[in-house]
Design an enzyme around this catalytic site. Sequence first.
Site, PDB file in Angstrom:
ATOM      1  N   LYS A 130       6.527   3.288  -0.348  1.00 42.59           N
ATOM      2  CA  LYS A 130       5.441   2.742  -1.166  1.00 42.59           C
ATOM      3  C   LYS A 130       4.218   2.596  -0.280  1.00 42.59           C
ATOM      4  O   LYS A 130       4.331   2.035   0.830  1.00 42.59           O
ATOM      5  CB  LYS A 130       5.803   1.347  -1.715  1.00 42.59           C
ATOM      6  CG  LYS A 130       7.047   1.305  -2.560  1.00 42.59           C
ATOM      7  CD  LYS A 130       7.321  -0.099  -3.076  1.00 42.59           C
ATOM      8  CE  LYS A 130       7.782  -1.091  -2.000  1.00 42.59           C
ATOM      9  NZ  LYS A 130       9.050  -0.811  -1.353  1.00 42.59           N
TER      10      LYS A 130
ATOM     11  N   GLY B  80      -0.115  -5.933 -16.595  1.00 38.57           N
ATOM     12  CA  GLY B  80      -1.396  -5.810 -15.885  1.00 38.57           C
ATOM     13  C   GLY B  80      -2.229  -4.706 -16.482  1.00 38.57           C
ATOM     14  O   GLY B  80      -2.217  -4.504 -17.701  1.00 38.57           O
TER      15      GLY B  80
ATOM     16  N   CYS C 228       0.998   8.808  -7.385  1.00 40.06           N
ATOM     17  CA  CYS C 228       2.356   9.255  -7.730  1.00 40.06           C
ATOM     18  C   CYS C 228       2.729   9.059  -9.199  1.00 40.06           C
ATOM     19  O   CYS C 228       2.985  10.026  -9.901  1.00 40.06           O
ATOM     20  CB  CYS C 228       3.371   8.544  -6.848  1.00 40.06           C
ATOM     21  SG  CYS C 228       3.237   9.051  -5.128  1.00 40.06           S
TER      22      CYS C 228
ATOM     23  N   ARG D 264      -6.736   6.720  -6.016  1.00 38.41           N
ATOM     24  CA  ARG D 264      -6.430   7.795  -6.952  1.00 38.41           C
ATOM     25  C   ARG D 264      -5.845   7.199  -8.248  1.00 38.41           C
ATOM     26  O   ARG D 264      -4.925   6.401  -8.208  1.00 38.41           O
ATOM     27  CB  ARG D 264      -5.446   8.792  -6.327  1.00 38.41           C
ATOM     28  CG  ARG D 264      -6.099   9.621  -5.219  1.00 38.41           C
ATOM     29  CD  ARG D 264      -5.117  10.570  -4.551  1.00 38.41           C
ATOM     30  NE  ARG D 264      -4.291   9.924  -3.554  1.00 38.41           N
ATOM     31  CZ  ARG D 264      -3.471  10.587  -2.719  1.00 38.41           C
ATOM     32  NH1 ARG D 264      -3.380  11.889  -2.777  1.00 38.41           N
ATOM     33  NH2 ARG D 264      -2.754   9.933  -1.829  1.00 38.41           N
TER      34      ARG D 264
HETATM   35  P1  NAD Z   1      -2.138  13.347   0.838  1.00 43.03           P
HETATM   36  O1  NAD Z   1      -3.094  13.981  -0.083  1.00 43.03           O
HETATM   37  O2  NAD Z   1      -2.419  11.996   1.390  1.00 43.03           O
HETATM   38  O3  NAD Z   1      -1.868  14.316   2.088  1.00 43.03           O
HETATM   39  C1  NAD Z   1      -1.602  15.683   1.986  1.00 43.03           C
HETATM   40  C2  NAD Z   1      -2.053  16.331   3.292  1.00 43.03           C
HETATM   41  O4  NAD Z   1      -1.631  17.704   3.286  1.00 43.03           O
HETATM   42  C3  NAD Z   1      -3.570  16.334   3.494  1.00 43.03           C
HETATM   43  O5  NAD Z   1      -3.890  15.811   4.757  1.00 43.03           O
HETATM   44  C4  NAD Z   1      -3.953  17.830   3.401  1.00 43.03           C
HETATM   45  O6  NAD Z   1      -5.055  18.166   4.218  1.00 43.03           O
HETATM   46  C5  NAD Z   1      -2.661  18.473   3.889  1.00 43.03           C
HETATM   47  N1  NAD Z   1      -2.499  19.884   3.505  1.00 43.03           N
HETATM   48  C6  NAD Z   1      -2.744  20.473   2.312  1.00 43.03           C
HETATM   49  N2  NAD Z   1      -2.447  21.788   2.372  1.00 43.03           N
HETATM   50  C7  NAD Z   1      -1.989  22.018   3.625  1.00 43.03           C
HETATM   51  C8  NAD Z   1      -1.512  23.184   4.293  1.00 43.03           C
HETATM   52  N3  NAD Z   1      -1.447  24.370   3.687  1.00 43.03           N
HETATM   53  N4  NAD Z   1      -1.130  23.062   5.576  1.00 43.03           N
HETATM   54  C9  NAD Z   1      -1.198  21.860   6.211  1.00 43.03           C
HETATM   55  N5  NAD Z   1      -1.636  20.744   5.621  1.00 43.03           N
HETATM   56  C10 NAD Z   1      -2.026  20.825   4.345  1.00 43.03           C
HETATM   57  O7  NAD Z   1      -0.743  13.356   0.067  1.00 43.03           O
HETATM   58  P2  NAD Z   1       0.422  12.253   0.127  1.00 43.03           P
HETATM   59  O8  NAD Z   1       0.029  11.057  -0.657  1.00 43.03           O
HETATM   60  O9  NAD Z   1       0.906  12.109   1.527  1.00 43.03           O
HETATM   61  O10 NAD Z   1       1.553  13.021  -0.729  1.00 43.03           O
HETATM   62  C11 NAD Z   1       2.214  14.173  -0.238  1.00 43.03           C
HETATM   63  C12 NAD Z   1       3.384  14.466  -1.157  1.00 43.03           C
HETATM   64  O11 NAD Z   1       4.323  13.368  -1.100  1.00 43.03           O
HETATM   65  C13 NAD Z   1       3.027  14.613  -2.631  1.00 43.03           C
HETATM   66  O12 NAD Z   1       3.881  15.556  -3.214  1.00 43.03           O
HETATM   67  C14 NAD Z   1       3.305  13.236  -3.215  1.00 43.03           C
HETATM   68  O13 NAD Z   1       3.586  13.284  -4.579  1.00 43.03           O
HETATM   69  C15 NAD Z   1       4.526  12.832  -2.410  1.00 43.03           C
HETATM   70  N6  NAD Z   1       4.742  11.386  -2.277  1.00 43.03           N
HETATM   71  C16 NAD Z   1       3.668  10.562  -2.073  1.00 43.03           C
HETATM   72  C17 NAD Z   1       3.881   9.193  -1.906  1.00 43.03           C
HETATM   73  C18 NAD Z   1       2.714   8.256  -1.708  1.00 43.03           C
HETATM   74  O14 NAD Z   1       2.922   7.033  -1.853  1.00 43.03           O
HETATM   75  N7  NAD Z   1       1.531   8.722  -1.375  1.00 43.03           N
HETATM   76  C19 NAD Z   1       5.191   8.673  -1.945  1.00 43.03           C
HETATM   77  C20 NAD Z   1       6.256   9.545  -2.130  1.00 43.03           C
HETATM   78  C21 NAD Z   1       6.019  10.915  -2.291  1.00 43.03           C
END
Ligand code: NAD
Length: 442
Positions: free
Chosen positions: A151, A253, A260, A327
């Site tokens: 989270k 809320g 996500c 977001r």
């Molecule tokens: P984010 O947008 O914060 O980070 C993604 C990163 O990937 C960015 O820094 C971007 O520059 C990089 N990127 C994109 N294309 C690339 C490439 N070809 N090569 C190298 N780097 C590249 O995303 P996030 O929030 O970390 O989420 C990532 C994944 O994890 C998503 O699928 C999301 O659904 C999942 N997820 C997110 C969370 C959360 O709380 N944010 C929790 C569980 C799962």
Amino acid sequence: MKIAVVGTGYVGLVAGACFAAAGIDVTCVDVDEAKLSALKQGDVPFYEPGLSTLVKRNASRRLHFTSDLASAVDGSDLVFVAVGTPPNEDGSADLSHVLAVARDVARAATHSVVLVLKSTVPVGTNKKVCEVVEREGKQRVSVVSNPEFLKEGAAVGDFQKPDRIVVGTDDDHAFELMSRLYAPFNRQRNRIIRTSPASAEIVKYAANAMLGVKISFMNEIATLCEKAGGDVEDVRVAIGSDSRIGFQFLYPGLGFGGSCFPKDLRALVRTGAELGAPCTVVEAATAANRRPVEQLFERMKTTLGGLQDKVVAVWGLSFKPRTDDVREAPALRLIEMLTHEGASIRASDPEGLGTAGLRVAQMKHASSVSLLEDEYDAVEGADALVIATEWEQYRSPDAERLQELMRGRQVFDGRNCVLPHDLVERGFRLHSVGRPTAGETS
Ligand code: NAD
């Protein structure tokens, strides 16, 4: 053991830093050069409690940053994919980044490697990735599905002490490597659940959907309470006391936001439709999630006698406390609706001003929005105050200061996080979600 993590966002950087802190040699890869140069200096370009310390402690020792994927893959036993999977117009997940990384890893590999899908991807993606790596590479690439459940706001703790570690693979060797990698986070008891790749992919969406459904359900009960003259706080405590229901995710809320839940629920609905397995409950939860902001907006409009030329202070912009992630934040949707009706906004957030600034700049009425560091500067001259995110510092507002600084006496608590007494004593009306308005008669 040596690993690479592709994507240094909330998930990839947390995973990379936590693995490095556990003694693994980690190379983080990203395409964003600005992000990489900040990280090489030990600066984390987003807010996540505890992460900066971990990165600083491990950077350059066991935690490396590069944009050169091939050099990161070279010698790595496992390569994690943690790039974004944003929503397409139709709600489906955009897999272009995941598939591009899979292709590039396959092309770069000079030895057999395990490719770990950490990004949230719809069921069937593991299969698609297998086809890509077989077509594009010369080496054996085993594809494992390992969804992430951290989270934002508590990501480091969640990663280091996970409730479960889901490993979806049919490959015993890959499973063995994953078990060794996760051993430091698995000491108290075995938290690894081995599944097929398809089940692992479904687990992630099913978990988020279940939580989203709970939130939307509670918001509908809150509306029912408002109409019937009940108090949703009493209802919440009474139903949460049933251990089959529990207290978590039972707070009414402004609805769920973030990177996500909204996108994952939409993607699940889309997958269900494609497979002929309609997810109607999830679809309803998604539709219901739009209502709380709309209801608050209507209530503000009625209470304030229209919104034209009204000044509205907004406390909280991030989609939840302890993160700078805005977001799909309900606060920003509300701000857009309020400015559209002619209100001007004075907003504050402890961590989200930078990220919110980028979103506000894209709004049609961006010039009607001021972003202020100090939440009490934000209330100056305001007709109303909205608490849109339940940051700790907003829970006991200084009623005397609000009385001095605000023009109006209306407080809208979109998170039911404020106690009414002080505000009511100072002549304010406190509007909550699913509860009677406090100070109604004063
Ligand atoms: P984010 O947008 O914060 O980070 C993604 C990163 O990937 C960015 O820094 C971007 O520059 C990089 N990127 C994109 N294309 C690339 C490439 N070809 N090569 C190298 N780097 C590249 O995303 P996030 O929030 O970390 O989420 C990532 C994944 O994890 C998503 O699928 C999301 O659904 C999942 N997820 C997110 C969370 C959360 O709380 N944010 C929790 C569980 C799962």
